[in-house]
Write a protein that holds these residues in place. Structure first.
Motif, PDB file in Angstrom:
ATOM      1  N   ALA A  26       0.992  -1.397   0.119  1.00  0.00           N
ATOM      2  CA  ALA A  26       0.018   0.090   0.109  1.00  0.00           C
ATOM      3  C   ALA A  26       0.956   1.493  -0.094  1.00  0.00           C
ATOM      4  N   GLY A  27       1.738   1.181   0.654  1.00  0.00           N
ATOM      5  CA  GLY A  27       2.936   2.377   0.730  1.00  0.00           C
ATOM      6  C   GLY A  27       3.518   2.512  -0.629  1.00  0.00           C
ATOM      7  N   LEU A  28       4.004   1.494  -1.436  1.00  0.00           N
ATOM      8  CA  LEU A  28       4.493   1.684  -2.595  1.00  0.00           C
ATOM      9  C   LEU A  28       3.513   2.122  -3.507  1.00  0.00           C
ATOM     10  N   PHE A  29       2.108   1.943  -3.452  1.00  0.00           N
ATOM     11  CA  PHE A  29       1.199   2.300  -4.210  1.00  0.00           C
ATOM     12  C   PHE A  29       0.838   3.801  -3.995  1.00  0.00           C
ATOM     13  N   VAL A  30       1.045   4.185  -2.651  1.00  0.00           N
ATOM     14  CA  VAL A  30       0.747   5.791  -2.418  1.00  0.00           C
ATOM     15  C   VAL A  30       2.110   6.361  -2.759  1.00  0.00           C
ATOM     16  N   LEU A  31       3.256   5.953  -2.849  1.00  0.00           N
ATOM     17  CA  LEU A  31       4.346   6.649  -3.402  1.00  0.00           C
ATOM     18  C   LEU A  31       4.069   6.732  -4.789  1.00  0.00           C
ATOM     19  N   VAL A  48       3.357   1.753 -11.973  1.00  0.00           N
ATOM     20  CA  VAL A  48       4.528   2.373 -11.594  1.00  0.00           C
ATOM     21  C   VAL A  48       4.969   1.861 -10.296  1.00  0.00           C
ATOM     22  N   GLY A  49       3.915   1.314  -9.310  1.00  0.00           N
ATOM     23  CA  GLY A  49       4.205   0.499  -7.862  1.00  0.00           C
ATOM     24  C   GLY A  49       4.584  -0.552  -8.106  1.00  0.00           C
ATOM     25  N   MET A  50       4.236  -1.479  -9.205  1.00  0.00           N
ATOM     26  CA  MET A  50       4.868  -2.676  -9.427  1.00  0.00           C
ATOM     27  C   MET A  50       6.292  -2.746 -10.103  1.00  0.00           C
ATOM     28  N   LEU A  51       6.487  -1.519 -10.726  1.00  0.00           N
ATOM     29  CA  LEU A  51       7.780  -1.375 -11.437  1.00  0.00           C
ATOM     30  C   LEU A  51       8.743  -1.062 -10.432  1.00  0.00           C
ATOM     31  N   LEU A  52       8.368   0.014  -9.196  1.00  0.00           N
ATOM     32  CA  LEU A  52       8.924   0.228  -8.169  1.00  0.00           C
ATOM     33  C   LEU A  52       9.574  -1.106  -7.250  1.00  0.00           C
ATOM     34  N   VAL A  58      14.896  -6.502  -7.627  1.00  0.00           N
ATOM     35  CA  VAL A  58      16.129  -6.900  -8.641  1.00  0.00           C
ATOM     36  C   VAL A  58      17.441  -6.286  -8.247  1.00  0.00           C
ATOM     37  N   THR A  59      17.374  -5.169  -7.838  1.00  0.00           N
ATOM     38  CA  THR A  59      18.455  -4.711  -7.046  1.00  0.00           C
ATOM     39  C   THR A  59      18.830  -5.012  -5.462  1.00  0.00           C
ATOM     40  N   ARG A  60      18.175  -5.826  -5.313  1.00  0.00           N
ATOM     41  CA  ARG A  60      18.333  -6.567  -3.835  1.00  0.00           C
ATOM     42  C   ARG A  60      18.163  -5.568  -2.654  1.00  0.00           C
TER      43      ARG A  60
END
Length: 141
Positions: A26-31, A48-52, A58-60
């Motif tokens: 949810a926080g990623l979605f708000v961001l 955009v949230g899924m890409l984040l 991926v960057t671990r």
């Protein structure tokens, strides 16, 4: 007392794992919503949230194990997200009786197109990977 805390802590952490992960989503979605509005991106915030999230995994920076349980829970509860669709079917029975065959036809054609496109892309990526591995083996020899 210390022994009781040690035995209680893993169970408590396990019970809090899914809610904490869902709050992370949810926080990623708000961001993502904020970024879409701020940068005026022509993409929906959920994408955009899924890409984040993908970028963090991926960057671990975010281990996959930290999001796995929440993702499994959300997938298991997916039926709850489809309740509005069922309500729409009940509310618009007359429309479905008159135009239902067209709706079903569109759903079937779009499903076949998505499956076909996915199969085509998977085949192309597979052939690319096989060729890449063959080139690497030739170079290593």
């Amino acid at each position: 007392m210390a022994i009781a805390l040690r035995t209680l802590a893993p169970g408590m952490l396990q019970r809090l794992q899914v809610p904490v992960q869902v709050v992370l989503y949810a926080g990623l979605f708000v961001l993502a919503e904020y970024l879409v509005q701020w940068w005026r991106l022509p993409l929906p915030a959920n994408l955009v949230g899924m890409l984040l999230l993908l970028g963090l995994i991926v960057t671990r920076l975010l281990p996959l194990s930290w999001v796995r349980a929440g993702a499994r829970w959300l997938l298991a509860e997916m039926l709850l997200f489809f309740v509005p669709a069922v309500v729409a079917v009940v509310n618009y029975t007359q429309l479905l009786m008159a135009e239902g065959w067209r709706i079903v036809l569109v759903i079937m054609l779009s499903t076949v197109m998505v499956l076909g496109t996915t199969a085509w892309v998977v085949e192309k990526v597979y052939r690319f990977e096989v060729a890449r591995l063959a080139r690497r083996q030739v170079q290593d020899e």
